[in-house]
Design a protein around this motif. Structure first.
Motif, PDB file in Angstrom:
ATOM      1  N   GLY A 116      15.610 -46.028  65.941  1.00 27.99           N
ATOM      2  CA  GLY A 116      15.581 -45.258  67.178  1.00 27.99           C
ATOM      3  C   GLY A 116      16.427 -44.003  67.104  1.00 27.99           C
ATOM      4  O   GLY A 116      17.001 -43.670  66.070  1.00 27.99           O
ATOM      5  N   THR A 117      16.485 -43.306  68.223  1.00 33.34           N
ATOM      6  CA  THR A 117      17.238 -42.060  68.330  1.00 33.34           C
ATOM      7  C   THR A 117      18.250 -42.193  69.459  1.00 33.34           C
ATOM      8  O   THR A 117      17.886 -42.607  70.568  1.00 33.34           O
ATOM      9  CB  THR A 117      16.284 -40.885  68.658  1.00 33.34           C
ATOM     10  N   ASN A 127      10.320 -41.564  69.103  1.00 38.63           N
ATOM     11  CA  ASN A 127      11.047 -42.221  68.009  1.00 38.63           C
ATOM     12  C   ASN A 127      10.297 -42.201  66.667  1.00 38.63           C
ATOM     13  O   ASN A 127      10.896 -41.870  65.634  1.00 38.63           O
ATOM     14  CB  ASN A 127      11.417 -43.661  68.398  1.00 38.63           C
ATOM     15  N   ARG A 131      11.789 -40.424  63.256  1.00 37.64           N
ATOM     16  CA  ARG A 131      11.979 -41.171  61.995  1.00 37.64           C
ATOM     17  C   ARG A 131      11.307 -40.448  60.827  1.00 37.64           C
ATOM     18  O   ARG A 131      11.882 -40.305  59.751  1.00 37.64           O
ATOM     19  CB  ARG A 131      11.364 -42.570  62.095  1.00 37.64           C
ATOM     20  N   VAL A 286      12.167 -51.221  69.329  1.00 34.46           N
ATOM     21  CA  VAL A 286      12.128 -49.774  69.084  1.00 34.46           C
ATOM     22  C   VAL A 286      10.709 -49.313  68.738  1.00 34.46           C
ATOM     23  O   VAL A 286      10.104 -49.808  67.790  1.00 34.46           O
ATOM     24  CB  VAL A 286      13.101 -49.378  67.941  1.00 34.46           C
TER      25      VAL A 286
END
Length: 287
Positions: A116-117, A127, A131, A286
């Motif tokens: 996740g962020t 997200n 990534r 996530v």
């Protein structure tokens, strides 16, 4: 010199099966003492992360201590990780910051710490894109030799499949929580299929598994500590481990896992404790 076994990553580099986790090691004195004890006990791998806030102290301790132990930079394997706040467009900046903080020339293994962020809800559909953007930055630095191997941490099977479909450089390592209560069969199978090294963290279940009756029974039978049994259980399956401690005696004891073998029966009994329980964070939500 260390005689501990190592695994060969898909980049051709060797990673020791045993490393020192440095989560919660705080301040130059504590880091120095732990690294000194670890090097003396034969450890040659050290695992840090941007969010641990100890990269500077770890790099400094190693630069000072390697000559004392008759070692060079090439003799140790250093892992660090991209902070969730740098996921996405800040990934290049975050990775270069880790390189600068450690000041060891290159990083042996650099991981995306979390799928996740920071600041985004776990279900946020940005997200996956973040990534992917982070991975492109890591691939670029890998190509430049600044990150000798790159990988991921806390990825689920879905995250791994997504990455494998888009990456130019496959991850060398997946680092996740792994212990008898969380055996991760699907992830281990995927890693085997993809040629990715499956690495454990939190092998002791944040210390909670040290009081488990069965683990203590096995430890008593083989005259070992519960921690040694848990670490041996993973290492005997070819899974590298990263026990963390600031106590020199415990650091030394945690390294004594290569001079005994658990019976097949005990291995099976320990694995039968699997109930899918996370002691640490659970990345399954996530997006």
């Amino acid at each position: 010199m260390s005689s501990f076994p190592s695994v060969v990553l898909n980049t051709g580099h060797q990673m020791p099966v045993l490393g020192l986790g440095t989560y919660k090691l705080c301040g130059p004195e504590e880091v120095f003492q732990a690294v000194d004890a670890a090097l003396a006990a034969g450890y040659r791998a050290f695992d840090s992360a941007a969010v641990y806030r100890n990269e500077v102290d770890l790099g400094k301790a190693l630069r000072e201590l390697l000559p004392k132990h008759g070692l060079t930079r090439e003799d140790v394997f250093i892992t660090s990780k991209l902070g969730p706040k740098d996921q996405g467009e800040k990934a290049m900046e975050g990775a270069l910051h880790s390189l600068s903080q450690l000041n060891l020339g290159y990083i042996d293994l650099y991981l995306i710490h979390w799928p996740g962020t920071q600041g985004l809800p776990v279900t946020d559909q940005r997200n996956p894109g973040n990534r992917a953007q982070s991975w492109v930055a890591l691939e670029e630095l890998h190509g430049q030799g600044k990150l000798r191997s790159i990988g991921v941490s806390n990825y689920t099977p879905a995250h791994m499949r997504e990455l494998m479909q888009s990456c130019k450089v496959p991850p060398a390592v997946l680092q996740v929580e792994f212990h008898p209560q969380l055996c991760q069969p699907e992830l281990r199978s995927l890693c085997k299929e993809y040629g990715v090294c499956f690495q454990a963290y939190s092998s002791l279940g944040k210390g909670e598994l040290l009081t488990d009756p069965l683990i203590n029974e096995v430890a008593n039978d083989c005259k070992r500590t519960p921690a040694q049994v848990l670490l041996r259980w993973a290492a005997q399956q070819g899974v590298p481990v990263l026990p963390k401690s600031s106590d020199p005696d415990r650091i030394e004891k945690n390294a004594e896992i290569f001079d005994f073998t658990l019976s097949d029966t005990d291995m099976d009994r320990l694995s039968a404790l699997d109930c899918g329980h996370n002691f640490c964070w659970d990345p399954s939500e996530v997006a």
